[in-house]
Design an enzyme around this catalytic site. Structure first.
Site, short mmCIF file in Angstrom:
data_model
loop_
_atom_site.label_atom_id
_atom_site.label_comp_id
_atom_site.label_asym_id
_atom_site.label_seq_id
_atom_site.Cartn_x
_atom_site.Cartn_y
_atom_site.Cartn_z
N ALA A 62 0.84 -1.20 0.00
CA ALA A 62 0.00 0.00 0.00
C ALA A 62 0.87 1.25 0.00
O ALA A 62 2.01 1.24 0.45
CB ALA A 62 -0.91 0.00 1.22
N ASP A 65 -0.06 3.18 -4.90
CA ASP A 65 -1.27 3.50 -5.66
C ASP A 65 -2.40 3.76 -4.66
O ASP A 65 -3.30 2.95 -4.47
CB ASP A 65 -1.62 2.34 -6.60
CG ASP A 65 -2.71 2.71 -7.60
OD1 ASP A 65 -3.13 3.89 -7.63
OD2 ASP A 65 -3.15 1.82 -8.36
N GLY A 114 0.84 11.41 5.26
CA GLY A 114 -0.35 11.71 6.04
C GLY A 114 -1.65 11.28 5.40
O GLY A 114 -2.66 12.00 5.48
N ASN A 172 -4.93 -0.30 8.59
CA ASN A 172 -3.68 0.41 8.87
C ASN A 172 -3.79 1.15 10.20
O ASN A 172 -4.42 2.20 10.28
CB ASN A 172 -3.36 1.39 7.73
CG ASN A 172 -1.96 1.98 7.85
OD1 ASN A 172 -1.31 1.88 8.88
ND2 ASN A 172 -1.50 2.61 6.78
N SER A 175 0.66 3.66 10.70
CA SER A 175 1.35 4.78 10.07
C SER A 175 1.81 5.75 11.15
O SER A 175 1.05 6.09 12.05
CB SER A 175 0.42 5.51 9.10
OG SER A 175 1.01 6.75 8.71
N LYS A 217 -2.15 -4.20 9.70
CA LYS A 217 -0.78 -3.79 9.42
C LYS A 217 -0.16 -3.17 10.66
O LYS A 217 -0.70 -2.20 11.21
CB LYS A 217 -0.73 -2.81 8.25
CG LYS A 217 0.70 -2.50 7.78
CD LYS A 217 0.71 -1.85 6.41
CE LYS A 217 2.12 -1.70 5.87
NZ LYS A 217 2.14 -1.19 4.49
N GLY A 297 11.87 -3.35 3.13
CA GLY A 297 13.24 -3.42 2.63
C GLY A 297 13.53 -4.54 1.66
O GLY A 297 14.69 -4.87 1.43
N SER A 319 9.56 0.39 -1.68
CA SER A 319 10.77 1.19 -1.89
C SER A 319 11.75 0.49 -2.82
O SER A 319 12.37 1.13 -3.68
CB SER A 319 11.44 1.49 -0.54
OG SER A 319 10.57 2.21 0.31
#
Length: 336
Positions: A62, A65, A114, A172, A175, A217, A297, A319
């Protein structure tokens, strides 16, 4: 593959401009001669997790997109599943810019986005339009201006709206860029949220006559005791899966690198070992009670194998995909 050339151009832009440009133009390349540069026909590596059938165990995490506007283009790259979002009940612009930073020497990314998104109704419309045949996960969150005490209501609103279109729903609560959100990972707050989501899941399963799994998550910045408590709560409330992990607030791995002092969550290679250790501890605590989706990672087939060896059943990339491009999907699926 021409991604190194594309990356050279994209990395001359600021990270958010590069992201927005990619999301805008990738779908336009589908069905043109140029889609040969990212379209992959990959070997089948079928796996069944949470009762769902995946063509392969490699998914898009996530955040890339957020609004579901690029599902078919990412699907063409060979992902076994795509997780869109995080989406909130109402559209919101997110935090002030700049809010996205490349840590190039470490192949890392720091973000404090955010939960910028166009709202759950827009996302659902995009998912309905998508032709992608793989599993689509929808990642849900709360609006920034919703008091944390009422956060549960935002998750339930999103759940109601995405249920019929989701392969699975990702919750989620980890975050670091929405004030107070991570407090939902602990103690009674977590139990109360998960219990409410489970009740609503059962109601929606009866309404739509299909069962859509719930995955939570979690953050990497949990102590071993906190990991054990999260695992116990997931099992107690009958949650179907867990995604480990989100971004980290730690900076030890990049303390002397550009942008290290920026606020936000760190992802990419610096997170690799930390997230794998969380998966290992979580797998031990869960003892097979529910599956783990490993993320954090992953930038090679070897890194993906480490996540699976630690206890993950599926993996996700983000990433690593930014730094390595679509060929990373092919590498992992082929050599996993």
């Amino acid at each position: 593959m021409l991604y190194p050339l594309a990356r050279h151009f994209l990395f001359k832009l600021n990270p958010e401009q590069a992201h927005d440009l990619s999301i805008k133009y990738l779908p336009r390349l589908l069905g043109t001669p140029l889609d040969c540069f990212f379209r992959h026909s990959l070997p089948k590596r079928p796996v069944t997790v949470m009762g769902l059938s995946f063509a392969n165990p490699v998914g898009l995490a996530a955040g890339l997109d957020k609004d579901g506007e690029c599902i078919d283009a990412f699907g063409a790259m060979g992902f076994g599943f795509i997780e869109v979002g995080t989406v909130t009940p109402r559209p919101q612009s997110g935090n002030d810019k700049p809010r996205l930073f490349r840590v190039i020497p470490a192949e890392g990314i720091i973000n404090r986005m955010g939960f910028n998104n166009k709202g759950v109704d827009h996302l659902v419309a995009q998912v309905k339009k998508a032709k992608y045949q793989g599993v689509i996960g929808i990642n849900i969150g709360k609006n920034k201006d919703t008091p944390i005490e009422q956060g549960k209501d935002d998750y339930l609103i999103c759940m109601d709206k995405v249920y019929d279109q989701a392969g699975y729903i990702a919750v989620n609560i980890s975050s670091p860029n929405t004030p107070g959100l991570r407090s939902l990972q602990y103690g009674d707050a977590l139990d109360e949220l998960l219990a409410a989501l489970k009740v609503r899941q059962q109601e929606l399963a009866a309404q739509y006559k299909k069962y859509v799994p719930l995955a939570v998550k979690i953050a990497p910045d949990l102590t071993p005791d906190e990991i054990n408590q999260v695992a116990a709560s997931l099992i107690k409330n009958g949650i179907d899966g867990v995604i480990a992990t989100n971004t980290t607030l730690e900076r030890d791995m990049i303390y002397d690198m550009p942008h290290a002092a920026e606020a936000g969550g760190l992802s990419g290679r610096p997170l690799q070992h930390k997230s794998t250790e969380v998966i290992r501890q979580l797998a031990k605590a869960l003892d097979g009670a529910l599956p783990i989706i490993g993320v954090g990672g992953i930038d090679s087939a070897m890194a993906a194998r480490e996540k699976l060896a630690a206890g993950a059943s599926l993996v996700q990339i983000y990433s690593g995909f930014i730094y390595k491009g679509p060929d990373l999907v092919k590498e992992i699926v082929t050599h996993i």
